[in-house]
Design a protein around this motif. Structure first.
Motif, short mmCIF file in Angstrom:
data_model
loop_
_atom_site.label_atom_id
_atom_site.label_comp_id
_atom_site.label_asym_id
_atom_site.label_seq_id
_atom_site.Cartn_x
_atom_site.Cartn_y
_atom_site.Cartn_z
N PHE A 1 25.44 -36.07 -15.60
CA PHE A 1 25.85 -35.03 -14.65
C PHE A 1 26.11 -35.66 -13.29
CE2 PHE A 1 25.08 -31.88 -11.37
CZ PHE A 1 25.76 -30.75 -11.83
N VAL A 2 25.23 -36.55 -12.87
CA VAL A 2 25.42 -37.24 -11.59
C VAL A 2 26.73 -38.03 -11.58
CG1 VAL A 2 24.52 -39.05 -10.06
CG2 VAL A 2 22.96 -37.35 -11.04
N LEU A 3 26.98 -38.78 -12.66
CA LEU A 3 28.19 -39.60 -12.72
C LEU A 3 29.46 -38.76 -12.62
CD1 LEU A 3 27.43 -42.31 -15.45
CD2 LEU A 3 27.10 -42.42 -12.97
N ARG A 4 29.40 -37.54 -13.15
CA ARG A 4 30.58 -36.66 -13.11
C ARG A 4 30.90 -36.21 -11.69
NH1 ARG A 4 28.41 -33.88 -17.49
NH2 ARG A 4 28.08 -32.00 -16.25
N HIS A 5 29.91 -36.27 -10.81
CA HIS A 5 30.08 -35.68 -9.48
C HIS A 5 29.98 -36.68 -8.33
CE1 HIS A 5 30.41 -31.56 -10.82
NE2 HIS A 5 29.44 -31.79 -11.68
N ILE A 6 30.05 -37.97 -8.64
CA ILE A 6 30.13 -38.96 -7.57
C ILE A 6 31.36 -39.81 -7.80
CG2 ILE A 6 27.64 -38.98 -7.19
CD1 ILE A 6 27.49 -41.63 -8.66
#
Length: 475
Positions: free
Chosen positions: A251-256
């Motif tokens: 989820f983090v990778l999708r939004h940074i």
């Protein structure tokens, strides 16, 4: 640390200042709370607000020391043995009371009894412990962990653990059977029957997990801007705990953002945050959270200026984030942690924080902060040079330092165009709908911006509309 450096520190979990010897009940609460937690020091003769060295009369030091010792003996139970010493600073006299972490918790005020007299340290205050915290302190006294306790509502043979079996086989190439479950202490014998421990319930897909641990999940959110008023995306991860960390990390990778620069003949990509460090902190949050605290979940929050990870439960007393380079390992969950080590999710030798420190050296623009908030532990990865985007450019967030990292894109590009290019650099297969949702704009508006980028030659589409991918033209 010398006394002047110490005086500059704020009151907290292990430190308290008193201008004079307080009432018996006030200081006894602090002493009990220190003994129940990580230990701590009380300095008498120093005002807290404003912070000022007042000092104590020299001829009264011995009498005050005797008062302190008698008060601790008379009012605290089990017996607490403090270390009381005299200090002189700027020709003024102080008393230091050093309380060590107790080996016989829970400690409480004799006259109030265990249920109404047990205190714990939360930040710089003493908090009356409830029954669940008292139970946790009693487990500490017996040197057993919450995750090792058994649940007798269903025999182990009836528990649904297919997902955990699949994960364990994938990571270890071993089949999960009763012998393995016994060895890992995921099941225990009680009254001639084998029952699951809390740990196995947490690894299961059984209805008991939702019944006993409805908050054993991770709540993820990508907020718009630097506040929590509006979010762009959110996800509740409620799978078994063996899968939660990787889902939250994805989820983090999708939004940074991931930028690309050309070094010689090679294109080098770099995330805007130290993702290995973030992954380690998320994993630690799952492995070491306090599952006995009801009503609390792990939270992963992404803002324009930082990523924040919060986990239920205070930091174990023996773990020091200010000494991340040293190997540190202190498992709150003595059954869950070895399983995570066995399947390769956490390091065997306590190198996790060292890994975080090493990667942070490669990201001087990111600051790591940690703090205890109530009964939770929070870690923040903060952009040091974050600048708020002017309102006439768009409302999606911060471009950060990635503006110059997307190749030879000219300076006339709009804010949303730049964000789309960054998203495509991160994921060439991203769909128009996914781009629109991430940016918080309509699909039609997104299509118009993409059409403009294609018309200008900055963006190319390779392959078919359904199975193709995007390519950035840096020429």
């Amino acid at each position: 640390m010398n006394i002047n450096e110490l005086i500059a520190q704020p009151e907290g979990r292990r430190l308290e200042f008193k201008g004079e010897l307080p009432t018996n009940s006030d200081i006894a609460k602090t002493i009990v709370a220190f003994a129940n937690d990580a230990g701590g020091d009380i300095y008498i003769g120093i005002n807290d607000k404003p912070r000022q060295i007042i000092g104590l009369p020299e001829n009264e030091l011995t009498q005050i020391e005797e008062q302190i010792s008698n008060m601790i003996y008379d009012r605290c139970y089990p017996t607490i043995l403090p270390e009381v010493s005299f200090l002189s600073v700027e020709e003024k006299h102080l008393i230091r009371i050093c309380i060590y972490r107790g080996s016989m918790p829970p400690y409480y005020l004799k006259e109030k009894g265990k249920l109404k007299g047990t205190y714990i340290r939360v930040g710089s205050t003493n908090k009356l412990a409830d029954e669940s915290i008292i139970a946790s302190l009693e487990r500490k006294r017996r040197n057993i962990s919450f995750d090792s306790e058994i649940i007798m509502d269903k025999p182990a043979s009836s528990l649904i653990i297919d997902g955990f079996k699949e994960l364990y086989k994938e990571k270890t190439e071993e089949e999960i059977n009763l012998q393995v479950l016994r060895k890992l202490e995921l099941i225990k014998l009680e009254q001639d029957k084998e029952y699951p421990t809390n740990a196995l319930i947490l690894f299961s897909d059984d209805s008991l997990r939702k019944s006993f641990f409805p908050n054993a999940k991770i709540e993820c959110a990508r907020f718009k801007g630097i506040g929590t008023e509006e979010f762009i995306d959110q996800k509740s991860i409620s799978t078994h705990i063996g899968l939660q960390a990787e889902e939250a990390y994805n989820f983090v990778l999708r939004h940074i953002n991931k930028s690309a620069t050309v070094e010689g003949i090679y294109t080098v990509s770099r995330w805007e945050y130290p993702v290995k460090a973030i992954r380690e902190i998320i994993r630690n949050a799952v492995v070491h959270r306090d599952y006995s605290l009801t009503g609390k979940d792990i939270k992963v929050a992404i803002y324009d200026d930082m990523i924040e990870i919060s986990s239920p439960g205070l930091l174990p007393p023996s773990i020091d984030y200010s000494a991340m380079e040293s190997r540190q390992s202190d498992a709150r969950n003595k059954v869950i942690a070895p399983v995570f080590k066995r399947i390769g999710i956490i390091d065997q030798w306590g190198n996790g924080l060292k890994l975080v420190a090493q990667e942070l050296r490669e990201y001087p623009e990111i600051e790591l902060k940690w703090r205890e908030v109530g009964l939770s532990f929070q870690v923040q990865f903060i952009k040091k040079n974050y600048k708020t985007i002017p309102t006439n450019v768009g409302d999606v967030g911060d471009v950060g330092d990635n503006v110059g990292d997307v190749g030879n894109i000219d300076n006339n590009i709009s804010y949303n165009e730049l964000k789309i290019i960054q998203l495509i650099l991160h994921n060439p297969n991203i769909t128009t709908k996914e781009i629109a949702e991430t940016l918080g704009i309509s699909t039609r508006q997104c299509e118009r911006i993409i059409a403009k980028l294609k018309q200008s030659g900055k963006l190319l589409r390779k392959g078919s509309a359904r199975t193709g991918y995007w390519e950035i033209n840096n020429n």
